[in-house]
Design an enzyme around this catalytic site. Structure first.
Site, PDB file in Angstrom:
ATOM      1  N   LYS A  52       0.831  -1.195   0.000  1.00 12.62           N
ATOM      2  CA  LYS A  52       0.000   0.000   0.000  1.00 12.62           C
ATOM      3  C   LYS A  52       0.876   1.261   0.000  1.00 12.62           C
ATOM      4  O   LYS A  52       0.660   2.171  -0.790  1.00 12.62           O
ATOM      5  CB  LYS A  52      -0.903  -0.019   1.252  1.00 12.62           C
ATOM      6  N   GLN A  96      -6.004  -2.252   9.415  1.00  7.90           N
ATOM      7  CA  GLN A  96      -5.559  -3.546   8.891  1.00  7.90           C
ATOM      8  C   GLN A  96      -6.033  -4.679   9.819  1.00  7.90           C
ATOM      9  O   GLN A  96      -5.788  -4.650  11.015  1.00  7.90           O
ATOM     10  CB  GLN A  96      -4.022  -3.527   8.769  1.00  7.90           C
ATOM     11  N   ASP A 119     -11.929   1.470   3.003  1.00  7.34           N
ATOM     12  CA  ASP A 119     -12.021   0.011   2.854  1.00  7.34           C
ATOM     13  C   ASP A 119     -13.477  -0.419   2.641  1.00  7.34           C
ATOM     14  O   ASP A 119     -13.743  -1.564   2.283  1.00  7.34           O
ATOM     15  CB  ASP A 119     -11.493  -0.683   4.119  1.00  7.34           C
TER      16      ASP A 119
END
Ligand code: NAD
Length: 294
Positions: A52, A96, A119
């Site tokens: 990322k 995450q 997300d």
């Protein structure tokens, strides 16, 4: 058979994003800024967050990674989420997963401001997706839709069978492809571990999306000739032929299924590279206030 090249498409999209970022900067606007919170030292998470950061750099985004030991308490993590929610310099951020057992993932996800939830895991974004409102669509299903779009694969009126009903892949991709849209307008069957007649259902599919996480589960005898096969699965297995000693295997027995398929995604290099690119696309939308006007 046409190989769906996720590496090629993701590079093209990155170039498109980079051009847009350049234009933003030349207008005197700041670059989009994506942050990630990572807790503990999970190997997969480290790899993903590393990719990322690299991808952000490639397209000219700013990126920040907040790292915490897995001793962090739930309330400390919630306070960090709150800080990012209120930081005007951050356009979007991701938590995450997985998180350590003493922290409720759901609670943390729900603490993220939906306007920064790039997300697309927050129930508000998921709910908006279900009823077809503008929202952040989670990265993997968004990446699959983008591949279908760019390869001009017809979905209208087609039978789509999705294998696996996770909240991050199976469920959202089923809804997106059933939506009144293009790609979309498909007749979708969502199957899972309790599905009794999976073989019969899959045999009828014009498009199969395998997202169950069982290496080489989908074999040639299961798919119809000419079917489109999208392989989401990633299983890491030991290998003597690679430098790292590991290789990635999909949910599809690639060599034999490829002979029957009209389009197929490889693993690696199919859906995988699209996931990060979708996250970049969502962050760009966040910076521009495209989903939720600023
Ligand atoms: P998951 O692991 O949370 O759940 C698996 C799903 O598959 C469940 O809904 C289960 O009911 C179903 N399932 C299991 N065995 C089955 C069987 N024999 N028949 C039918 N259904 C069965 O799912 P997930 O998080 O979506 O992950 C699935 C796979 O996709 C994993 O390999 C994961 O690593 C991979 N993945 C890849 C990406 C990417 O970027 N390419 C992103 C997310 C997940």
């Amino acid at each position: 058979m046409i190989l769906i090249d996720g590496n090629k498409i993701s590079s093209e999209i990155k170039e498109e994003i980079a051009i847009e970022v350049q234009q933003m900067k030349s207008r005197g606007e700041r670059a989009p800024h994506l942050a990630a919170i990572i807790v503990g030292h999970d190997g997969g998470s480290e790899t993903y967050v590393g990719h990322k950061e690299k991808s952000c750099k490639q397209v000219g985004f700013d990126s920040t990674v907040l790292r915490f030991e897995d001793t962090i308490t739930e309330s400390e993590l919630l306070a960090t989420v709150n800080k990012l929610n209120n930081d005007p310099a951050i356009d979007g951020f991701i938590m995450q997963l997985p998180l350590p057992k003493h922290i409720s993932e759901q609670k943390v996800i729900e603490a993220i401001d939906p306007r920064k939830d790039v997300d697309g895991f927050h129930p508000i974004n998921l709910g908006r997706m279900v009823i077809g409102l503008p929202c952040y669509v989670s990265a993997t299903p968004a990446g699959i839709v983008e591949l279908i779009k760019r390869y001009k694969i017809e979905t209208s009126g087609k039978n789509v069978v999705v294998i696996g009903r996770s909240n991050i892949v199976g469920k959202p991709i089923s809804i997106l492809l059933a939506q009144k849209s293009n790609p979309g307008d498909a007749t979708v069957t969502l199957t899972h571990s309790r599905t009794k007649n999976l073989k019969e259902v899959v045999a009828n599919a014009d498009i199969v999306i395998a997202a169950l996480g069982q290496a080489e589960f989908l074999t040639a005898d299961m798919v119809k000739k000419g079917a489109v096969v999208i392989d989401v699965g990633i299983t890491r297995v030991k290998s003597e032929t690679t430098k790292s000693g590991w290789k990635l295997i999909g949910d599809v027995k690639f060599n034999e299924v490829a002979e029957k398929a009209s389009y197929i995604t490889p693993v690696p290099g199919g859906v995988g590279p699209m996931t990060i690119v979708s996250l970049l696309q969502n962050t760009l939308k966040a910076a521009k206030g495209e989903i939720y006007p600023k």
